[in-house]
Design a protein around this motif. Structure first.
Motif, PDB file in Angstrom:
ATOM      1  N   HIS A 133     -11.957 -26.447 -38.874  1.00 52.83           N
ATOM      2  CA  HIS A 133     -11.924 -26.439 -40.335  1.00 52.83           C
ATOM      3  C   HIS A 133     -10.811 -27.328 -40.869  1.00 52.83           C
ATOM      4  N   THR A 134      -9.741 -27.515 -40.077  1.00 51.10           N
ATOM      5  CA  THR A 134      -8.598 -28.334 -40.453  1.00 51.10           C
ATOM      6  C   THR A 134      -8.101 -29.086 -39.230  1.00 51.10           C
ATOM      7  N   LEU A 135      -7.624 -30.317 -39.445  1.00 51.40           N
ATOM      8  CA  LEU A 135      -7.051 -31.121 -38.369  1.00 51.40           C
ATOM      9  C   LEU A 135      -5.832 -31.846 -38.903  1.00 51.40           C
ATOM     10  N   ASN A 136      -4.693 -31.682 -38.217  1.00 47.59           N
ATOM     11  CA  ASN A 136      -3.480 -32.401 -38.587  1.00 47.59           C
ATOM     12  C   ASN A 136      -2.676 -32.707 -37.338  1.00 47.59           C
ATOM     13  N   ARG A 137      -1.783 -33.697 -37.476  1.00 49.11           N
ATOM     14  CA  ARG A 137      -0.937 -34.072 -36.342  1.00 49.11           C
ATOM     15  C   ARG A 137       0.359 -34.696 -36.838  1.00 49.11           C
ATOM     16  N   GLY A 193     -16.547 -23.643 -43.281  1.00 46.58           N
ATOM     17  CA  GLY A 193     -15.813 -23.624 -42.028  1.00 46.58           C
ATOM     18  C   GLY A 193     -16.664 -23.955 -40.822  1.00 46.58           C
ATOM     19  N   GLY A 194     -17.846 -24.508 -41.042  1.00 45.23           N
ATOM     20  CA  GLY A 194     -18.770 -24.753 -39.942  1.00 45.23           C
ATOM     21  C   GLY A 194     -18.460 -25.968 -39.101  1.00 45.23           C
ATOM     22  N   GLY A 195     -17.575 -26.844 -39.567  1.00 43.08           N
ATOM     23  CA  GLY A 195     -17.267 -28.039 -38.792  1.00 43.08           C
ATOM     24  C   GLY A 195     -16.444 -29.021 -39.599  1.00 43.08           C
ATOM     25  N   LEU A 196     -16.088 -30.106 -38.959  1.00 43.99           N
ATOM     26  CA  LEU A 196     -15.238 -31.121 -39.573  1.00 43.99           C
ATOM     27  C   LEU A 196     -15.731 -32.493 -39.160  1.00 43.99           C
ATOM     28  N   GLY A 197     -15.612 -33.455 -40.075  1.00 46.36           N
ATOM     29  CA  GLY A 197     -15.951 -34.836 -39.779  1.00 46.36           C
ATOM     30  C   GLY A 197     -14.803 -35.751 -40.141  1.00 46.36           C
ATOM     31  N   PRO A 230     -11.639 -32.087 -48.368  1.00 50.97           N
ATOM     32  CA  PRO A 230     -10.744 -32.502 -47.283  1.00 50.97           C
ATOM     33  C   PRO A 230     -10.413 -31.348 -46.342  1.00 50.97           C
ATOM     34  N   GLY A 231     -10.129 -31.733 -45.093  1.00 54.21           N
ATOM     35  CA  GLY A 231      -9.740 -30.762 -44.081  1.00 54.21           C
ATOM     36  C   GLY A 231      -8.491 -31.211 -43.343  1.00 54.21           C
ATOM     37  N   GLY A 232      -7.557 -31.815 -44.078  1.00 57.94           N
ATOM     38  CA  GLY A 232      -6.318 -32.286 -43.470  1.00 57.94           C
ATOM     39  C   GLY A 232      -5.845 -33.551 -44.137  1.00 57.94           C
ATOM     40  N   ALA A 233      -4.631 -33.970 -43.789  1.00 54.20           N
ATOM     41  CA  ALA A 233      -4.036 -35.169 -44.378  1.00 54.20           C
ATOM     42  C   ALA A 233      -4.746 -36.423 -43.881  1.00 54.20           C
ATOM     43  N   PRO A 254     -10.117 -36.393 -42.834  1.00 51.78           N
ATOM     44  CA  PRO A 254     -10.917 -35.290 -42.286  1.00 51.78           C
ATOM     45  C   PRO A 254     -11.626 -34.559 -43.432  1.00 51.78           C
ATOM     46  N   VAL A 255     -12.922 -34.313 -43.295  1.00 53.39           N
ATOM     47  CA  VAL A 255     -13.690 -33.632 -44.335  1.00 53.39           C
ATOM     48  C   VAL A 255     -14.488 -32.484 -43.724  1.00 53.39           C
ATOM     49  N   GLN A 256     -14.568 -31.410 -44.482  1.00 48.97           N
ATOM     50  CA  GLN A 256     -15.246 -30.216 -44.002  1.00 48.97           C
ATOM     51  C   GLN A 256     -16.762 -30.384 -44.064  1.00 48.97           C
ATOM     52  N   ASN A 257     -17.428 -29.848 -43.057  1.00 49.49           N
ATOM     53  CA  ASN A 257     -18.891 -29.848 -43.014  1.00 49.49           C
ATOM     54  C   ASN A 257     -19.372 -28.440 -43.344  1.00 49.49           C
ATOM     55  N   GLY A 258     -19.848 -28.253 -44.572  1.00 53.37           N
ATOM     56  CA  GLY A 258     -20.348 -26.952 -44.999  1.00 53.37           C
ATOM     57  C   GLY A 258     -21.859 -26.922 -45.103  1.00 53.37           C
TER      58      GLY A 258
END
Length: 370
Positions: free
Chosen positions: A355-359, A319-323, A296-299, A310-314
């Motif tokens: 790498h992380t997304l939240n709001r 830390g290469g991206g997020l989906g 995961p890359g956020g709530a 949000p999930v990390q793309n490794g």
């Protein structure tokens, strides 16, 4: 395969029929011995996943179209140029960063209307970087809105100690955050400060995989004083545990390292009847072995009736991206997600990826390497 630069894929076959696929994350592609270790550790996790599915009667045939293996003779032609370039790139990076072994940046913006989770792009109003003094970096931003005020929680990593702590900053009247102050520190590394409200209180579940435990902290005096409330998991290398309450049950989704291999490619799920537990492992653990659809890359984000993680793309690097990955099923029998939708680059954040997304409300936060 590794020397030619391909992303490795694994398959488990039962009586000649493919029943599971995995894409392990390679932590260091420069050294083939380390890549092989990650690949073999991923294979062990994939076999464990298949055994769990077989025992639960959940194995089913899946599409199988393996890519052809490169012909002999390509090793020197592909790997040596890659290896030499990699050594040069690392030397340049070390000179550029100086004494900093790695560097992350947090950024934020105030927006009305759709954000990154809705558009899937880093466009719109530009993000503002959370400044640091060069002696530390900030990462893993989480935000909480309380009584009309916005609070930003981050991992703060001082280079002098080499150990992450949790810090907080409050949004000022001018729309900017001041210097974060430390609010939670342990003898081990802390990160991913997932903060949330529940039953009239404020809680936090930071990552503490270095201590092989997962702890629920409660705000004794928000936002500055936190106390250990409950140890949720013990003897687990569980990373970026992300909480979800659904249909009267609590769920934790994250990546778990089973012995060796990457900490970012093997999803595990735990559930409990209440926030404080008892927490039990899902019968199908590990749920997935995938460098782009596990950590995961956020709530969780709610889009109408749908939930998105949000999930990390490794696939190429940590830390290469997020989906954004839609949750299709989550119960005691199965866990299913749709394929992640990559977040594309854009002018709002001039980095290769996030790498992380939240709001929270109209405050949106991201982070990225470098």
């Amino acid at each position: 395969m590794l020397a030619s630069g391909r992303l490795p894929e694994l398959a488990v076959r039962l009586d000649g029929v493919t029943v599971a696929r995995g894409r392990p994350m390679l932590g260091d592609r420069l050294w083939l011995s380390r890549s092989c270790n990650d690949l073999l550790a991923g294979a062990i996790s994939l076999v464990a996943q298949s055994v769990a599915g077989f025992a639960a009667g959940e194995l089913a045939p899946i599409a199988d179209s393996p890519a052809p293996i490169p012909r002999n003779g390509r090793f020197v032609r592909h790997y040596l140029p890659f290896f030499c370039k990699g050594l040069v790139d690392r030397a340049v990076q070390k000179l550029r960063l100086g004494r900093r072994p790695f560097y992350w940046r947090v950024a934020y913006r105030l927006i009305d209307g759709p954000g990154v989770a809705e558009t899937g792009q880093l466009d719109g109003k530009p993000f503002t970087v959370l400044a640091d003094d060069g002696q530390r970096f900030y990462a893993d931003p989480f935000v909480l809105e309380r009584d009309g005020r916005h609070y930003l929680f981050v991992e703060e990593f001082p280079y002098a100690t080499g150990r992450g702590v949790i810090s907080v900053a409050e949004l000022g009247a001018d729309g900017n955050f001041g210097v974060p102050r430390v609010v939670l520190e342990e003898k081990h590394h802390l990160s991913y400060p997932q903060v949330f409200a529940h039953a009239g209180e404020i809680f936090m579940i930071p990552e503490s995989a270095a201590a092989r435990e997962l702890v629920l902290y409660r705000a004794a005096q928000f936002p500055d004083r936190w106390v250990r409330d409950t140890v949720l998991l013990t003897d687990k290398d569980f990373n970026d545990a992300t909480l979800l309450e659904s249909d009267g049950r609590f769920w934790l989704l994250g990546t778990e390292r089973f012995g060796y291999g990457s900490a970012s490619d093997t999803m595990a799920v735990y559930s409990a009847p209440s926030l404080r537990g008892p927490w039990v492992a899902h019968a199908l653990n590990p749920i997935a072995v995938d460098h782009s659809a596990a950590r995961p890359g956020g709530a969780f984000i709610r889009h109408g009736d749908a939930l998105v993680l949000p999930v990390q793309n490794g696939s190429r690097a940590y830390g290469g991206g997020l989906g954004l990955m839609r949750l299709d099923r989550l119960d005691e029998l199965d866990v299913r997600f749709a394929p992640p939708r990559p977040i594309g680059p854009g002018p709002a954040w001039a980095r290769a990826g996030i790498h992380t997304l939240n709001r929270a409300g109209n405050l949106e936060v991201v982070d990225s390497a470098g």
